[in-house]
Scaffold this active site. Structure first.
Site, short mmCIF file in Angstrom:
data_model
loop_
_atom_site.label_atom_id
_atom_site.label_comp_id
_atom_site.label_asym_id
_atom_site.label_seq_id
_atom_site.Cartn_x
_atom_site.Cartn_y
_atom_site.Cartn_z
N GLU A 131 15.09 12.35 -9.82
CA GLU A 131 14.74 12.31 -8.40
C GLU A 131 14.31 13.72 -7.98
OE1 GLU A 131 17.54 10.30 -5.88
OE2 GLU A 131 17.75 8.71 -7.35
N LEU A 149 22.48 24.20 -17.87
CA LEU A 149 23.65 25.07 -18.07
C LEU A 149 24.11 25.66 -16.74
CD1 LEU A 149 22.76 27.03 -21.36
CD2 LEU A 149 24.30 25.06 -21.10
N THR A 179 21.41 -1.63 -10.88
CA THR A 179 22.50 -2.07 -11.77
C THR A 179 23.75 -1.29 -11.37
OG1 THR A 179 21.58 -0.50 -13.38
CG2 THR A 179 21.14 -2.83 -13.77
N PHE A 185 13.27 7.78 -17.46
CA PHE A 185 13.97 9.05 -17.54
C PHE A 185 13.63 10.00 -16.39
CE2 PHE A 185 13.55 7.31 -21.80
CZ PHE A 185 14.87 7.33 -22.24
N THR A 227 18.41 0.44 -15.85
CA THR A 227 19.31 0.98 -16.87
C THR A 227 20.39 -0.06 -17.16
OG1 THR A 227 18.88 3.21 -16.06
CG2 THR A 227 20.87 2.90 -17.39
N CYS A 279 22.67 8.23 -10.87
CA CYS A 279 22.61 7.90 -12.29
C CYS A 279 23.77 8.44 -13.14
CB CYS A 279 21.29 8.39 -12.87
SG CYS A 279 19.91 7.46 -12.20
N ASP A 307 9.43 -6.87 -3.42
CA ASP A 307 10.76 -6.46 -2.96
C ASP A 307 11.26 -7.48 -1.93
OD1 ASP A 307 12.28 -3.45 -3.18
OD2 ASP A 307 12.98 -4.80 -1.58
N1 NAD Z 1 17.00 6.50 -9.19
C1 NAD Z 1 16.72 7.08 -10.35
O1 NAD Z 1 16.47 8.28 -10.42
C2 NAD Z 1 16.69 6.27 -11.62
C3 NAD Z 1 16.12 6.83 -12.78
C4 NAD Z 1 16.10 6.08 -13.96
C5 NAD Z 1 16.62 4.80 -13.98
N2 NAD Z 1 17.17 4.26 -12.85
C6 NAD Z 1 17.65 2.88 -12.90
O2 NAD Z 1 16.63 2.04 -12.33
C7 NAD Z 1 17.23 0.93 -11.65
C8 NAD Z 1 16.75 0.89 -10.21
O3 NAD Z 1 17.23 2.03 -9.56
P1 NAD Z 1 16.62 2.59 -8.18
O4 NAD Z 1 17.28 3.89 -7.95
O5 NAD Z 1 15.13 2.53 -8.22
O6 NAD Z 1 17.17 1.47 -7.15
P2 NAD Z 1 17.02 1.44 -5.57
O7 NAD Z 1 18.31 1.02 -5.03
O8 NAD Z 1 16.37 2.71 -5.09
O9 NAD Z 1 15.92 0.28 -5.31
C9 NAD Z 1 16.09 -1.05 -5.63
C10 NAD Z 1 15.12 -1.93 -4.82
O10 NAD Z 1 15.30 -3.29 -5.26
C11 NAD Z 1 15.18 -4.15 -4.12
N3 NAD Z 1 15.81 -5.44 -4.45
C12 NAD Z 1 17.14 -5.75 -4.51
N4 NAD Z 1 17.29 -7.03 -4.92
C13 NAD Z 1 16.04 -7.55 -5.11
C14 NAD Z 1 15.54 -8.80 -5.58
N5 NAD Z 1 16.37 -9.81 -5.92
N6 NAD Z 1 14.20 -8.97 -5.68
C15 NAD Z 1 13.34 -7.96 -5.34
N7 NAD Z 1 13.76 -6.75 -4.91
C16 NAD Z 1 15.08 -6.54 -4.80
C17 NAD Z 1 15.86 -3.37 -3.01
O11 NAD Z 1 15.44 -3.84 -1.74
C18 NAD Z 1 15.38 -1.93 -3.31
O12 NAD Z 1 14.17 -1.62 -2.62
C19 NAD Z 1 18.75 1.09 -11.84
O13 NAD Z 1 19.15 0.38 -12.98
C20 NAD Z 1 18.89 2.58 -12.09
O14 NAD Z 1 20.07 2.88 -12.82
C21 NAD Z 1 17.20 4.96 -11.66
O1 UPG Z 2 22.45 22.49 -14.84
C1 UPG Z 2 22.65 21.57 -14.04
C2 UPG Z 2 21.73 20.51 -13.84
C3 UPG Z 2 22.04 19.50 -12.93
N1 UPG Z 2 23.22 19.53 -12.27
C4 UPG Z 2 23.57 18.41 -11.35
O2 UPG Z 2 23.41 17.18 -12.06
C5 UPG Z 2 23.05 16.14 -11.16
C6 UPG Z 2 21.86 15.38 -11.70
O3 UPG Z 2 20.72 16.21 -11.68
P1 UPG Z 2 19.32 15.74 -12.29
O4 UPG Z 2 19.50 15.32 -13.68
O5 UPG Z 2 18.32 16.79 -12.01
O6 UPG Z 2 18.99 14.51 -11.33
P2 UPG Z 2 18.77 12.94 -11.44
O7 UPG Z 2 17.64 12.62 -10.56
O8 UPG Z 2 20.09 12.28 -11.22
O9 UPG Z 2 18.27 12.65 -12.94
C7 UPG Z 2 19.13 12.23 -13.99
O10 UPG Z 2 19.37 10.84 -13.91
C8 UPG Z 2 18.16 10.02 -13.93
C9 UPG Z 2 18.58 8.58 -13.72
O11 UPG Z 2 19.08 7.99 -14.87
C10 UPG Z 2 17.47 10.24 -15.27
O12 UPG Z 2 16.31 9.41 -15.32
C11 UPG Z 2 17.12 11.72 -15.42
O13 UPG Z 2 16.53 11.94 -16.71
C12 UPG Z 2 18.41 12.54 -15.30
O14 UPG Z 2 18.12 13.95 -15.37
C13 UPG Z 2 22.79 16.81 -9.80
O15 UPG Z 2 23.92 16.63 -8.97
C14 UPG Z 2 22.63 18.28 -10.15
O16 UPG Z 2 23.02 19.13 -9.10
C15 UPG Z 2 24.13 20.55 -12.46
O17 UPG Z 2 25.22 20.57 -11.86
N2 UPG Z 2 23.82 21.55 -13.35
#
Ligand code: NAD
Ligand code: UPG
Length: 430
Positions: free
Chosen positions: A159, A258, A84, A156, A122, A268, A30
């Protein structure tokens, strides 16, 4: 296997800690030194249930972190888990992914032997093949399939459930073009696929990329559809949760996602739905249903506030906002529905007091001038109304705390607070 992961945020740190837990040797890379220091000290850089324990168990052993990209040379596989973010038009900004890929490619120039680069971020269809691969080839001086290759493995996890979702997923998707890349991914995930009944989908790069968007777009649209139905129910005086329970019994609909209310937020759904709409636009398709899903979502916070307005003017009055994170179990406030709700209350001249068990510090950066309470009880005291934005369990236990309100009106955006005597209770869709 020896694995490196670029980006140690929600996805990267979860991936790093879980792969170490599955027996791999993992190096997290990082640019943020404080993130690197925390991981090496055995601490999780983000709040995620179970993650701190895994980092503490494996740091200094199978898990280490560094700011030095050269560390990738000592690994077989590198995941790119970089942000992204959305541009103004909704399309994704892949510049961080491309920058990270360039640094990675330069580091791999001096590596002998095979190396697989896996996009975890993503990204819209075409990104891995048309943006990541060319940057990698150019920076590394190697050809695809000859010492270096690319794959796409969308994530997938949710959080708040990141660790359990990663270690017990419904499905794992591998996108690649060559058998050797699939074989490496199968080997990497073997400790997980052998011990769970997860489905493995093997497909092309573009398909893997769009499966991630289709998944999130479907879920976001499902919630918006339930919110639309819920808004109609509310106008008729019908409880949308009773309706949801009934329709959820139909296997074709399913009972999950639902929960109607104040809508979807997070890092996301808003970003990914916007990106898919923009990507569709780019190829000449107008994604009308997805645009409507966004419009319904954007309307819910104002519907919540208009229900509060029905009980009197809030100008100059203390109003409690219960819940600031975008959902329970996390301190993440990205696109939280609390943001438009707080803004709407400020626009009405209300004196806003927010409470959240873990997200107040982050919301303070966004809204430094509102009041933050240390407990829901403190937020409710002397308030002329309260709105519930996040379904934290502790809000379900609130009871006598409502007696301390100056005007005991609660508008619940998450179906979490119980009705009680002396409390004027309004549900958003029930
Ligand atoms: N947060 C989620 O729940 C979730 C779930 C599925 C997919 N994704 C996708 O995964 C990707 C990452 O999301 P995230 O939420 O983990 O991001 P984040 O913002 O939490 O973390 C990104 C990290 O990358 C580091 N960084 C930035 N530029 C860098 C570089 N050039 N070299 C090395 N490190 C660097 C930052 O310091 C940070 O610690 C996105 O495309 C997101 O859409 C996120
Ligand atoms: O019945 C429901 C379920 C969820 N939410 C809302 O929807 C949002 C997203 O919820 P959730 O999907 O549990 O959280 P994320 O951590 O954003 O996860 C989604 O986004 C991630 C990042 O892409 C994916 O990896 C996961 O599969 C996908 O569920 C939140 O604001 C929730 O409050 C509702 O309003 N009603």
């Amino acid at each position: 296997m020896k694995v490196s992961i670029i980006g140690s945020g929600y996805v990267g740190t979860t991936l790093a800690a879980c792969l170490a837990d599955l027996g791999h040797t993992v190096t997290a890379i990082d640019v943020d030194e404080s993130v690197v220091d925390r991981i090496n000290a055995g601490e999780a850089p983000i709040h995620e249930p179970g993650l701190a324990d895994l980092v503490a168990e494996h740091a200094g052993n199978r898990l280490r972190a560094t700011t030095d990209y050269a560390a990738v040379r000592d690994t077989d596989v590198t995941f790119i888990a970089l942000p992204t973010p959305s541009r103004k038009d909704g399309s994704i900004d892949t510049s961080l992914v491309e920058m990270g890929t360039e640094s990675l490619g330069e580091a791999l120039r001096e590596k002998d032997g095979e190396h697989l680069v896996v996009v975890k971020s993503t990204v819209v269809p075409g990104t891995t093949a048309e943006r990541v691969a060319p940057v990698l080839v150019e920076a590394s001086g190697k050809q695809l399939g000859e010492g270096i290759d690319v794959a796409m493995n969308p994530e997938f996890l949710r959080e708040g459930h990141a660790v359990s979702d990663f270690l017990d997923p419904d499905k794992i998707v591998f996108g690649a073009e060559r058998e050797a890349a699939f074989a490496t991914l199968r080997e990497l995930y073997r400790p997980l696929t052998e011990t769970t009944d997860t489905h493995v989908v093997e497909t092309g790069l573009n398909e893997a990329e769009i499966i991630k968007y289709a998944n999130n777009a479907f879920l976001a649209a499902k919630i918006s559809l339930m919110n639309e139905l819920g808004n109609i129910c509310k106008e008729y005086g019908i409880d949308a949760y009773e309706v949801a329970d009934a329709i959820g019994l139909d296997d074709r609909i399913g009972s999950q996602f639902l929960n109607s209310g104040v809508g979807w937020g997070g890092s996301c759904f808003p970003k990914d739905v916007a990106a898919l709409i923009a990507a569709a636009d780019e190829v000449g398709y107008d994604a009308q249903l997805l645009k409507a899903a966004v419009a319904v979502n954007d309307r819910q916070p104002e519907r919540l506030l208009s229900l509060l307005d029905d009980h009197g003017d809030v100008a100059g009055q203390r109003v409690a906002v219960l819940g600031l994170s975008f959902k329970p179990g996390t301190d993440d406030i990205r696109e939280s529905r609390a943001i438009p709700v707080i803004q709407g209350l400020l626009d009405r001249g209300a004196d806003v007091v927010g409470y959240d068990p873990v997200a107040a510090d982050r919301m303070r950066e966004r809204f430094p001038d509102i009041t933050y309470a240390d407990s829901a009880a403190e937020a409710l005291r002397d308030a002329h109304g309260a709105v519930v934005v996040t379904d934290w369990d502790e809000f379900a236990a609130l009871d006598e705390e409502f007696d301390t309100m100056a005007r005991p009106v609660v508008v619940d955006g998450r179906h979490v607070v119980g009705r009680r005597e002396g409390l004027t209770y309004e549900g958003l869709t029930w």
